[in-house]
Design a protein around this motif. Structure first.
Motif, PDB file in Angstrom:
ATOM      1  N   ASN A 175       0.804  -1.219   0.000  1.00  0.00           N
ATOM      2  CA  ASN A 175       0.000   0.000   0.000  1.00  0.00           C
ATOM      3  C   ASN A 175       0.842   1.277   0.000  1.00  0.00           C
ATOM      4  O   ASN A 175       0.303   2.372   0.168  1.00  0.00           O
ATOM      5  CB  ASN A 175      -0.936  -0.014   1.211  1.00  0.00           C
ATOM      6  N   LEU A 177       2.923   2.550   2.103  1.00  0.00           N
ATOM      7  CA  LEU A 177       2.840   3.326   3.336  1.00  0.00           C
ATOM      8  C   LEU A 177       4.214   3.814   3.757  1.00  0.00           C
ATOM      9  O   LEU A 177       5.154   3.042   3.892  1.00  0.00           O
ATOM     10  CB  LEU A 177       2.220   2.480   4.454  1.00  0.00           C
ATOM     11  N   ASP A 180       5.000  10.737   6.666  1.00  0.00           N
ATOM     12  CA  ASP A 180       4.838  12.029   5.999  1.00  0.00           C
ATOM     13  C   ASP A 180       5.963  12.965   6.431  1.00  0.00           C
ATOM     14  O   ASP A 180       5.991  13.445   7.568  1.00  0.00           O
ATOM     15  CB  ASP A 180       3.478  12.625   6.367  1.00  0.00           C
ATOM     16  N   LEU A 190      -0.200   9.217  12.247  1.00  0.00           N
ATOM     17  CA  LEU A 190      -0.835   9.132  10.929  1.00  0.00           C
ATOM     18  C   LEU A 190      -0.472   7.822  10.242  1.00  0.00           C
ATOM     19  O   LEU A 190      -1.327   7.183   9.612  1.00  0.00           O
ATOM     20  CB  LEU A 190      -0.413  10.325  10.071  1.00  0.00           C
ATOM     21  N   ARG A 194      -3.275   5.052   9.098  1.00  0.00           N
ATOM     22  CA  ARG A 194      -3.381   4.621   7.696  1.00  0.00           C
ATOM     23  C   ARG A 194      -3.139   3.114   7.570  1.00  0.00           C
ATOM     24  O   ARG A 194      -3.794   2.439   6.760  1.00  0.00           O
ATOM     25  CB  ARG A 194      -2.392   5.410   6.839  1.00  0.00           C
ATOM     26  N   TYR A 195      -2.232   2.597   8.354  1.00  0.00           N
ATOM     27  CA  TYR A 195      -1.992   1.150   8.337  1.00  0.00           C
ATOM     28  C   TYR A 195      -3.240   0.389   8.777  1.00  0.00           C
ATOM     29  O   TYR A 195      -3.585  -0.655   8.205  1.00  0.00           O
ATOM     30  CB  TYR A 195      -0.813   0.827   9.251  1.00  0.00           C
ATOM     31  N   ALA A 197      -6.197   0.961   8.249  1.00  0.00           N
ATOM     32  CA  ALA A 197      -7.196   0.864   7.183  1.00  0.00           C
ATOM     33  C   ALA A 197      -7.096  -0.451   6.440  1.00  0.00           C
ATOM     34  O   ALA A 197      -8.067  -0.912   5.826  1.00  0.00           O
ATOM     35  CB  ALA A 197      -7.029   2.029   6.208  1.00  0.00           C
ATOM     36  N   ALA A 243      -6.284  11.028   8.419  1.00  0.00           N
ATOM     37  CA  ALA A 243      -6.410   9.568   8.402  1.00  0.00           C
ATOM     38  C   ALA A 243      -7.772   9.146   7.870  1.00  0.00           C
ATOM     39  O   ALA A 243      -7.879   8.191   7.092  1.00  0.00           O
ATOM     40  CB  ALA A 243      -6.187   9.015   9.806  1.00  0.00           C
ATOM     41  N   TYR A 246      -7.996   9.387   4.191  1.00  0.00           N
ATOM     42  CA  TYR A 246      -7.324   8.237   3.591  1.00  0.00           C
ATOM     43  C   TYR A 246      -8.224   7.007   3.647  1.00  0.00           C
ATOM     44  O   TYR A 246      -8.331   6.257   2.676  1.00  0.00           O
ATOM     45  CB  TYR A 246      -6.016   7.980   4.332  1.00  0.00           C
ATOM     46  N   MET A 247      -8.892   6.803   4.796  1.00  0.00           N
ATOM     47  CA  MET A 247      -9.798   5.660   4.947  1.00  0.00           C
ATOM     48  C   MET A 247     -10.887   5.678   3.885  1.00  0.00           C
ATOM     49  O   MET A 247     -11.235   4.650   3.308  1.00  0.00           O
ATOM     50  CB  MET A 247     -10.453   5.695   6.335  1.00  0.00           C
TER      51      MET A 247
END
Length: 333
Positions: A175, A177, A180, A190, A194-195, A197, A243, A246-247
């Protein structure tokens, strides 16, 4: 006997910047592990003290230590550099002033290797530099052990910071990842959000496997202490919004998106309560935080668009009005 040429099971990501005073304790905790199939990818982020030389010393003595030296680019860039070099099936993040319990890596490995989990999360100790006793952070005193679906009941136990967890590298790489680099603070939070998700199950471990050192010179502590608290608070509120955006892009199930949104809203309100207590005697700062809070909370509630989220938000504002009224009445007396 360690097979130092084999592909490691776990890659330990260690960003290092001017950490000479604590670094040996950190690295020795890896050597003390009862699980030996690991590599430590240590990135010296332009340290001006003896951190780089100390890393080279450990790498010369044990080939499981992989050292990368780079010009100072920040902790996010250092972690990303280490992720690019990591070879392990699983990933953990260890800050240079923190350390692991001897059984930590073995427990993380077993949780992900045979338990069917996408992320493993353990309890941790906060260790204070001023000699205070270690604190087993709540709510981990009562954290259940075992594999659980990633949902409201389990998410409350998944501490937001990147440490005290183990991740699957295939999920990270599939993904794209990374951390940032544009964020001074909260980049690890963050990353975790995101992970999550891409996770279906979390392994919870009630034993405290990670020792987090409360260093008064750290960026977070400087923020809490007053140098830039509004920036820290703004980051803490902005991260859930980023986040959740992103989801919404990567999670197709609407019900699951709402579940995450509800979790992020709870996180935002919890941050407001925590920072409100810290700034109660600083009216101007408190007002600035309230403005941050209102903006981000309303954004989350609107995007989540669930009855439970709006009910929680209404309850929160009702309680705040109640506290204001009580304060007004007490002054009149």
């Amino acid at each position: 006997m360690t097979n130092e040429t084999a592909t490691p099971e776990i890659s330990v990501i260690v960003p290092v910047y001017n950490a000479e005073a604590y670094l040996r304790r950190c690295l020795d905790s890896l050597l003390a592990q009862d699980f030996d199939q690991w590599e430590a990818v240590c990135v010296d982020d332009g340290s001006k003290d003896g951190s780089g030389a100390l890393l080279d010393e450990y790498a010369a003595a044990d080939s499981r230590f992989v050292v990368i030296h780079q010009e100072n680019a920040g902790v996010a860039a250092a972690r990303n550099k280490a992720l690019d070099a990591a070879r392990g099936k699983y990933l953990v993040f260890l800050d240079a002033d923190d350390w692991y319990a001897p059984e930590a890596l073995g427990i993380y490995w077993r949780a992900l290797q045979g338990g069917g989990a996408d992320i493993a999360c353990s309890a941790f100790y906060c260790q204070y530099g001023d000699g205070r006793a270690p604190l087993l952070t709540e709510p981990y005193k009562h954290m259940p052990a075992g594999i659980a679906p990633v949902e409201q009941k389990s998410l409350k136990y998944v501490v937001c910071c990147g440490w005290a967890k183990a991740y699957r590298r295939d999920i990270v790489e599939a993904n794209g990842l990374r951390f940032d680099g544009g964020m001074k603070l909260g980049e690890d939070v963050l990353f975790v959000f995101r992970y999550l998700a891409h996770c279906r199950h979390v392994a919870l471990e009630a034993a405290p496997l990670y020792n987090y050192f409360t260093n008064e010179d750290s960026a977070v502590q400087q923020g809490v202490g007053g140098r830039f608290p509004v920036e820290v608070y703004d980051t803490n509120m902005r991260v859930p919004v980023l986040a959740y955006d992103y989801m919404r892009k990567v999670v197709p199930e609407r019900a699951r998106r709402r579940e995450y949104g509800y979790f992020f809203l709870r996180h935002a309100l919890r941050e407001r309560d925590k920072w409100g207590a810290l700034t109660r005697r600083q009216p101007e700062l408190n007002r600035a935080l309230k403005r941050c809070n209102l903006r981000y909370v309303l954004v989350l509630a609107t995007r989540t668009a669930s009855i439970s989220a709006w009910r929680m938000l209404a309850s929160y504002f009702f309680l705040n009005l109640k506290y204001v009224a009580q304060g007004f009445m007490s002054k009149r007396r």
